[in-house]
Motif scaffolding. Sequence first.
Motif, short mmCIF file in Angstrom:
data_model
loop_
_atom_site.label_atom_id
_atom_site.label_comp_id
_atom_site.label_asym_id
_atom_site.label_seq_id
_atom_site.Cartn_x
_atom_site.Cartn_y
_atom_site.Cartn_z
N ASP A 21 0.87 -1.16 0.00
CA ASP A 21 0.00 0.00 0.00
C ASP A 21 0.91 1.22 0.00
OD1 ASP A 21 -2.52 -1.34 2.30
OD2 ASP A 21 -2.13 -1.73 0.17
N MET A 22 0.52 2.25 -0.73
CA MET A 22 1.41 3.40 -0.87
C MET A 22 0.61 4.69 -0.76
SD MET A 22 4.06 2.13 -3.78
CE MET A 22 5.23 3.41 -3.31
N GLY A 23 1.34 5.79 -0.58
CA GLY A 23 0.64 7.05 -0.47
C GLY A 23 1.55 8.24 -0.68
N TRP A 24 0.90 9.37 -0.85
CA TRP A 24 1.57 10.67 -0.91
C TRP A 24 1.16 11.48 0.31
CZ3 TRP A 24 5.36 11.81 -4.22
CH2 TRP A 24 5.46 11.08 -5.40
N TYR A 25 2.15 12.08 0.94
CA TYR A 25 1.93 12.95 2.08
C TYR A 25 2.63 14.27 1.80
CZ TYR A 25 0.25 8.88 4.64
OH TYR A 25 -0.49 7.78 5.05
N ARG A 26 2.26 15.30 2.53
CA ARG A 26 2.94 16.59 2.35
C ARG A 26 3.09 17.29 3.69
NH1 ARG A 26 -1.84 19.84 -0.97
NH2 ARG A 26 -3.25 20.17 0.82
N GLN A 27 4.10 18.16 3.72
CA GLN A 27 4.36 18.92 4.92
C GLN A 27 4.74 20.34 4.55
OE1 GLN A 27 7.27 17.19 7.57
NE2 GLN A 27 6.46 18.33 9.31
N ALA A 28 3.93 21.28 4.97
CA ALA A 28 4.21 22.69 4.75
C ALA A 28 5.01 23.22 5.94
CB ALA A 28 2.91 23.46 4.60
N SER A 54 -9.17 18.24 0.79
CA SER A 54 -8.61 19.45 0.18
C SER A 54 -8.13 19.24 -1.25
CB SER A 54 -7.46 19.98 1.03
OG SER A 54 -6.45 19.00 1.17
N VAL A 55 -7.93 17.98 -1.66
CA VAL A 55 -7.41 17.73 -3.01
C VAL A 55 -8.38 16.94 -3.88
CG1 VAL A 55 -5.08 17.77 -2.08
CG2 VAL A 55 -6.20 15.57 -2.49
N LYS A 56 -9.49 16.52 -3.32
CA LYS A 56 -10.46 15.74 -4.10
C LYS A 56 -10.91 16.53 -5.33
CE LYS A 56 -12.54 12.82 -0.54
NZ LYS A 56 -13.73 12.58 0.31
N GLY A 57 -10.93 15.83 -6.46
CA GLY A 57 -11.33 16.46 -7.71
C GLY A 57 -10.20 17.18 -8.43
N ARG A 58 -9.06 17.35 -7.75
CA ARG A 58 -7.93 18.04 -8.37
C ARG A 58 -6.72 17.12 -8.56
NH1 ARG A 58 -5.43 22.06 -5.78
NH2 ARG A 58 -5.94 21.32 -3.67
N PHE A 59 -6.51 16.21 -7.62
CA PHE A 59 -5.35 15.32 -7.65
C PHE A 59 -5.79 13.90 -7.99
CE2 PHE A 59 -2.41 17.72 -4.44
CZ PHE A 59 -2.60 18.89 -5.17
N ILE A 60 -4.90 13.19 -8.67
CA ILE A 60 -5.16 11.79 -9.00
C ILE A 60 -3.93 10.96 -8.65
CG2 ILE A 60 -5.73 10.12 -10.79
CD1 ILE A 60 -7.01 12.44 -12.35
N ILE A 61 -4.12 9.94 -7.83
CA ILE A 61 -3.04 9.03 -7.50
C ILE A 61 -3.17 7.78 -8.36
CG2 ILE A 61 -4.33 7.92 -5.60
CD1 ILE A 61 -1.65 7.68 -4.10
N SER A 62 -2.03 7.26 -8.79
CA SER A 62 -2.05 6.05 -9.60
C SER A 62 -0.73 5.33 -9.43
CB SER A 62 -2.29 6.38 -11.08
OG SER A 62 -1.25 7.19 -11.59
N LYS A 63 -0.68 4.10 -9.91
CA LYS A 63 0.60 3.39 -9.87
C LYS A 63 0.68 2.42 -11.04
CE LYS A 63 -0.80 -0.11 -6.43
NZ LYS A 63 -0.14 -1.40 -6.62
N TYR A 94 2.40 7.57 -8.97
CA TYR A 94 2.29 8.93 -9.48
C TYR A 94 1.27 9.75 -8.68
CZ TYR A 94 4.37 6.59 -13.53
OH TYR A 94 5.18 5.83 -14.34
N LEU A 95 1.45 11.06 -8.74
CA LEU A 95 0.43 11.97 -8.24
C LEU A 95 0.28 13.08 -9.27
CD1 LEU A 95 -1.48 12.61 -5.85
CD2 LEU A 95 0.29 14.19 -5.03
N GLN A 96 -0.83 13.05 -9.98
CA GLN A 96 -1.15 14.11 -10.93
C GLN A 96 -1.87 15.21 -10.18
OE1 GLN A 96 -0.44 14.44 -14.31
NE2 GLN A 96 -1.28 16.49 -14.05
N MET A 97 -1.28 16.39 -10.19
CA MET A 97 -1.84 17.52 -9.44
C MET A 97 -2.29 18.59 -10.42
SD MET A 97 0.88 17.74 -6.29
CE MET A 97 2.21 18.33 -7.32
N ASN A 98 -3.56 18.88 -10.41
CA ASN A 98 -4.15 19.88 -11.30
C ASN A 98 -4.77 21.02 -10.49
OD1 ASN A 98 -3.61 18.17 -13.58
ND2 ASN A 98 -5.46 17.02 -13.10
N SER A 99 -5.00 22.12 -11.16
CA SER A 99 -5.64 23.29 -10.52
C SER A 99 -4.95 23.63 -9.20
CB SER A 99 -7.12 23.01 -10.29
OG SER A 99 -7.78 22.72 -11.49
#
Length: 119
Positions: free
Chosen positions: A33-40, A62-71, A79-84
């Motif tokens: 299982d994998m994921g993307w995390y972020r830290q500001a 906060s990212v629903k509808g804008r980001f897409i995770i895939s592998k 991958y993490l496709q980040m839009n808008s």
Amino acid sequence: QVQLVESGGGLVQVGGSLRLSCLASGSIFSRNDMGWYRQAPGEQREMVATITSAFTTKYADSVKGRFIISKDNAKNTMYLQMNSLKPEDTAVYYCQARQNVLGKLYDYWGQGTQVTVSS
């Protein structure tokens, strides 16, 4: 042991797009299982998106509808496709892999890649 290397971060304007990649090695990628995390700056690390070995995905509100995770299991890459993109998406983005070894869970992290969204 799992090694993770992120790439694809950078500087982008508001409304732009970026695609992050995470190349994994050292384990059977398809089973993790994998994921993307972020830290500001000044903030705690937060979950952005996760994907299970069965390709079930989950997103932060906060990212629903804008980001897409895939592998791609054949390429051992997530991958993490980040839009808008918005200024509040600015952070260091980390790739995470969770390995189950005889019932024990082990988390591995990449070194992080900076994403900066300018207004």
